[in-house]
Structure formats: structure tokens, C-alpha cells
Design a protein around this motif. Structure first.
Motif, short mmCIF file in Angstrom:
data_model
loop_
_atom_site.label_atom_id
_atom_site.label_comp_id
_atom_site.label_asym_id
_atom_site.label_seq_id
_atom_site.Cartn_x
_atom_site.Cartn_y
_atom_site.Cartn_z
N ASP A 114 -6.61 -3.10 2.75
CA ASP A 114 -5.58 -3.75 2.41
C ASP A 114 -5.93 -5.37 2.91
N ASP A 139 0.72 -1.17 -0.09
CA ASP A 139 0.00 -0.03 -0.01
C ASP A 139 0.91 1.20 0.05
N ASP A 199 -0.22 4.95 0.69
CA ASP A 199 -0.56 6.10 1.66
C ASP A 199 -0.56 5.61 3.11
N ASN A 200 0.22 6.34 3.97
CA ASN A 200 0.42 5.78 5.21
C ASN A 200 1.01 4.32 5.65
N THR A 201 1.50 3.85 4.23
CA THR A 201 2.26 2.82 4.86
C THR A 201 3.64 2.96 4.20
N ASP A 213 -1.83 -0.31 5.77
CA ASP A 213 -2.15 0.36 7.14
C ASP A 213 -3.94 0.11 7.62
N GLN A 214 -4.35 -0.61 6.56
CA GLN A 214 -6.02 -0.44 6.85
C GLN A 214 -6.49 -1.96 6.68
#
Ligand SMILES: [Mg+2]
Length: 170
Positions: free
Chosen positions: A121, A32, A34-36, A116-117
Motif C-alpha cells: 500500500d 485496501d 484485507d486487514n484494513t 495496512d502494508q
């Protein structure tokens, strides 16, 4: 609940034990964005992430980014890391994960999803029978829609931790 339970959960991407994944027969990683790999809406790749990607490549992992983000931004970061990508992915739909497998020429049984989700994910990866690794988001900033899902997600995480499926990582 098990469709939402990651196989591993880590505080940081760099805490993922690549050697252990090799021993498990994992040869390919769908990452992933974004934010990963980077903070949401930012293009700067943290040095430790850069290093981790290099280490993964050196260990022979095939890598591919799968992101719900816009193509241009995803491409910029993927190019900088020197790995292929699938953008506009609409995770947890299966298509982006299938596309990523094709880009890497990898089979589902040898591939892990890192993100991160839980609801994009982990769920998406589980739907294709992939090994799933949840990491803590790099930033608290995110899409408004993501923020709504986070409330539900933290409830799921609390349950998974309480029931001993994953270690307390927060
Ligand atoms: Mg993300």
C-alpha cells in the motif's frame, strides 16, 4: 527509506482525521481491503468501519477499494459499502492505483492511499506520488507470503519510529 515512510500512521482506520485530510486538499481515498476494511479472509464489515465510510462519503470523498484479493470477494464487500473497486491488483505495481484514480476520476495530488502494508500500500502509493496512510492490521491472520514480509516490515517500522518519521503507534 523515505519511499517506505507513510505520511501518516494510525492504530485504527477510524483514527484517521477526515477533516484534516480535507484541509490538506485530499478529496479521494484508495482503500485496501484485507486487514484494513475487514479482517483477512472475512466478509463482515465492522460497524465502525461502515460508519467511517459513510462519514467519508458525507464529507464528499471519492472512494475506491484496491485489493490484491479475488474479484468475487472484493466485489461483495465493495457492493455492500457502495463503492467501486479494483481487484487482483498486484500492489505495489502502479496499474491498480492508476485504475482506481480513473474509477474515481481523481488526480494523484488529491488522493490518499489507506492500507495496512508498507510493501504494497505505502510503496505502491509512493510510486505514484500519492499521500499515504498506514493503519495497523485488523487481524494477525494473513497470507503466508504477507507474513514473511511482516518481519522486514516491522524492522522498517522500528527504524521509522526511532528516526522520528512516524510516532510510536504500537
Ligand atoms: Mg491489507
Amino acid at each position: 527509506m523515505h519511499v517506505l515512510c507513510p505520511d501518516e500512521a494510525h492504530g485504527r482506520l477510524v483514527d484517521i482525521d477526515l477533516e484534516r485530510l480535507v484541509q490538506k486538499g485530499i478529496r479521494a481515498l484508495i482503500l485496501d481491503l484485507d486487514n484494513t476494511l475487514v479482517k483477512w479472509h472475512e466478509a463482515e464489515i465492522p460497524p465502525e468501519v461502515d460508519q467511517w465510510v459513510d462519514e467519508a462519503k458525507a464529507k464528499g470523498f471519492k472512494l475506491c477499494i484496491a485489493s490484491n484479493g479475488f474479484p468475487e470477494r472484493v466485489r461483495t464487500i465493495a457492493d455492500r459499502l457502495g463503492i467501486p473497486y479494483v481487484s487482483g491488483a498486484l500492489k505495489p505495481r502502479r496499474t491498480p492505483f492508476r485504475k482506481a484514480l480513473m474509477r474515481m476520476d481523481a488526480d494523484s495530488h488529491e488522493t490518499a492511499v489507506v492500507g495496512d502494508q508498507i510493501f504494497t500500500d505505502v510503496l505502491g502509493g509512493k510510486r505514484l506520488g500519492l499521500y499515504t496512510i498506514l493503519t495497523r492490521p485488523l487481524s494477525r491472520k494473513e497470507f503466508p507470503t504477507t507474513r514473511i514480509l511482516r518481519g522486514l516490515e516491522s524492522w522498517v517500522l522500528r527504524r521509522l519510529i526511532q528516526e522520528g518519521y512516524i510516532a510510536d503507534w504500537r
